[in-house]
Design a protein around this motif. Structure first.
Motif, PDB file in Angstrom:
ATOM      1  N   UNK A  96      13.022  -3.889   4.585  1.00 37.94           N
ATOM      2  CA  UNK A  96      13.850  -3.705   3.388  1.00 37.94           C
ATOM      3  C   UNK A  96      13.023  -3.144   2.232  1.00 37.94           C
ATOM      4  N   UNK A  97      11.755  -2.846   2.512  1.00 38.60           N
ATOM      5  CA  UNK A  97      10.856  -2.182   1.558  1.00 38.60           C
ATOM      6  C   UNK A  97      10.354  -3.111   0.462  1.00 38.60           C
ATOM      7  N   UNK A  98      10.429  -4.395   0.675  1.00 37.45           N
ATOM      8  CA  UNK A  98       9.885  -5.335  -0.301  1.00 37.45           C
ATOM      9  C   UNK A  98       8.544  -5.836   0.238  1.00 37.45           C
ATOM     10  N   UNK A 139       4.885  -3.034  -7.296  1.00 35.29           N
ATOM     11  CA  UNK A 139       4.385  -1.663  -7.463  1.00 35.29           C
ATOM     12  C   UNK A 139       2.972  -1.549  -6.926  1.00 35.29           C
ATOM     13  N   UNK A 140       2.121  -2.528  -7.257  1.00 38.35           N
ATOM     14  CA  UNK A 140       0.740  -2.495  -6.786  1.00 38.35           C
ATOM     15  C   UNK A 140       0.694  -2.656  -5.267  1.00 38.35           C
ATOM     16  N   UNK A 141       1.512  -3.563  -4.744  1.00 35.77           N
ATOM     17  CA  UNK A 141       1.517  -3.794  -3.305  1.00 35.77           C
ATOM     18  C   UNK A 141       2.017  -2.556  -2.555  1.00 35.77           C
ATOM     19  N   UNK A 142       3.042  -1.923  -3.099  1.00 37.67           N
ATOM     20  CA  UNK A 142       3.527  -0.699  -2.462  1.00 37.67           C
ATOM     21  C   UNK A 142       2.474   0.397  -2.516  1.00 37.67           C
ATOM     22  N   UNK A 143       1.734   0.445  -3.627  1.00 34.17           N
ATOM     23  CA  UNK A 143       0.686   1.451  -3.748  1.00 34.17           C
ATOM     24  C   UNK A 143      -0.384   1.229  -2.679  1.00 34.17           C
ATOM     25  N   UNK A 144      -0.732  -0.032  -2.440  1.00 32.70           N
ATOM     26  CA  UNK A 144      -1.712  -0.341  -1.394  1.00 32.70           C
ATOM     27  C   UNK A 144      -1.193   0.095  -0.024  1.00 32.70           C
ATOM     28  N   UNK A 145       0.107  -0.110   0.180  1.00 32.17           N
ATOM     29  CA  UNK A 145       0.717   0.284   1.456  1.00 32.17           C
ATOM     30  C   UNK A 145       0.644   1.797   1.644  1.00 32.17           C
TER      31      UNK A 145
END
Length: 493
Positions: free
Chosen positions: A141-143, A153-159
């Motif tokens: 679900x992209x969370x 935002x930071x976690x998605x950036x790491x991904x």
């Protein structure tokens, strides 16, 4: 931590046939996914089932695993099945494996599990695939919120750093899907499917799946390209050719550009009008500088472009591009050459390519895609970071080309006619050489007839048996040699 996945993945480690492909399907079952499991109308599990059935083939290896966030006593990802794909069996196997899957809870707690996307992908690449080529499919679900971290935002950036900078991932696509669901605790509007091609072999397999339309059997939405962003970013499609009599361009079904050239064409250059299409969904090429060249045989030449820049070219859109391309007239065999004779009735093919280089490239996420993401994942800052790495400032597109010269049958017919005439002449000469000929002589006043073949020499005797001369015969006639002094011998009667 990854014990259960490793146990299932062990089946992937032995050497497989060269054509076998490994697939790892990662299905998120953290707390954020609760509505996808709770809503009776949810198409989440059927989607995974049909996707696995569409993209795998008999003989492939596959692992299906659920993931959330690994904690002591609760490893993640957790293998649900691991098998070699059998004809017609995948759909039932995946359906049965997913039937009992529900959102996971933290060990010793009623709290729902958190999510770590990067951990799941790294486990699939390093453990399930064992570092070997394959495809990793991630349904989420992209969370991305390990330990319920709200700094998404930071976690998605790491991904996304893992995707762009991870050396093992050769290609990556994302499919944002509309799937409104509502559960006891949450509601959601969308789901994201990622596919990561590990290694160049994995990238080739992904290209084959896309070309065959097997993913499109299940998902009709266009994929958003995450990687690579430095090649095959644009496509050249020829529109028209000017000032080159006897030359025409066309596109083959496999994407090959063909230049059909008449054998008597002698134009040194052709004005070619192209459509330059942006194939890099969902990115707009805000600006870039263009340079092009052709490589045909051993000849490399620059292609002159009327406009060497791109401005605001949206994905899927095209703009006209005029160019002047040098034709390899000097390299093409003449109609009487051996290559032309060999190609009579077909075509002499000179392979090559057109290279288009984009430099100073600046990409922007298209506004249409940004609005779509905001609608599917409201409040998710993902669209703000769904951008290419800053160090990708250029890209390269290659268009294969074949220059095909069509030779008629006339030179071959003329050559065959000449060969037949020569054969007949040689046959006649051989017959003339081998045929016995009559030689008329007068010996001591009496007429005499002798039979002789060309290339022979025979003695001529008088009535007493004494040799008077020799008769030498050639294809041009007879002559007397070695005539004895006082002998009465002459040719004729």
């Amino acid at each position: 931590m990854l014990t259960q996945l490793a146990a299932g993945a062990a089946l992937l480690c032995p050497c497989l046939p060269a054509q076998a492909v490994s697939h790892v399907f990662l299905v998120q079952n953290s707390g954020w996914m609760e509505p996808f499991y709770a809503d009776p109308a949810s198409q989440f599990k059927p989607l995974v089932t049909e996707l696995a059935a569409a993209v795998t083939q008999p003989g492939d290896r596959m692992v299906l695993a659920a993931f959330n966030q690994s904690l002591p006593g609760a490893p993640s990802p957790k293998a649900l099945m691991s098998a070699r794909v059998a004809e017609g069996a995948v759909r039932a196997q995946v359906r049965d494996a997913l039937a009992g899957l529900q959102p996971a809870r933290k060990p010793g707690s009623s709290a729902l599990a958190d999510t770590d996307l990067g951990e799941a992908v790294q486990a699939a690449i390093g453990t399930a695939l064992g570092g070997k080529p394959g495809l990793v499919w991630l349904v989420t679900n992209n969370r991305n919120s390990p330990h319920n971290d709200q700094a998404t935002a930071r976690r998605n950036r790491e991904f996304y750093q893992l995707i762009h900078q991870g050396g093992g991932i050769a290609a990556a696509l994302a499919y944002p899907l509309k799937m409104p669901v509502e559960g006891t605790h949450f509601r959601a509007d969308g789901l994201m499917l990622y596919v990561f091609a590990v290694g160049e072999q994995g990238a080739r397999e992904l290209d084959a799946l896309l070309a065959a339309g097997r993913i499109a059997h299940v998902i009709t939405e266009p994929p958003a390209r995450l990687k690579p962003l430095d090649r095959a970013t644009v496509r050249l499609v020829p529109r028209k050719v000017e000032n080159a009599p006897g030359v025409s361009f066309s596109m083959a079904p496999d994407g090959m550009l063909r230049a059909d050239v008449a054998p008597d064409a002698n134009a040194p250059a052709a004005k070619i009008g192209w459509n330059l299409e942006n194939t890099m969904y969902p990115y707009t090429i805000a600006s870039a500088t263009l340079a092009a060249r052709s490589v045909l045989g051993f000849d490399t030449r620059d292609i002159r472009l009327d406009d060497a820049s791109i401005r605001n070219l949206a994905p899927g859109h095209s703009e006209p591009l005029a160019s002047v391309m040098q034709l390899p007239v000097a390299q093409l065999p003449g109609k009487w050459s051996l290559d032309a004779i060999r190609s009579a009735g077909s075509a002499f093919v000179l392979p090559g390519r057109i290279e288009l280089q984009l430099s100073g490239q600046r990409l922007e996420l298209s506004q249409t895609f940004r609005r779509r993401m905001e609608a599917l994942f409201p409040g998710d800052p993902l669209p703000d970071i769904f951008v290419p790495p800053a160090d990708i400032r250029g890209s390269r597109a290659v268009l294969p080309i074949e220059v095909r010269v069509h030779y008629g049958m006339a030179p071959l017919a003329a050559l065959m006619g000449g060969a037949l005439a020569l054969t007949a002449a040689l046959g006649a000469a051989a017959y003339a050489y081998a045929r016995p000929r009559k030689a008329y002589l007068t010996v001591d006043g009496e007429p005499r007839t002798m039979m002789a073949r060309a290339g022979t020499t025979q003695p001529v005797y008088d009535k007493a048996g004494a040799q008077l001369a020799q008769l030498k015969t050639t294809i041009f006639g007879h002559q007397l040699t070695g005539l004895r002094e006082g002998a009465q011998v002459r040719l004729g009667r």
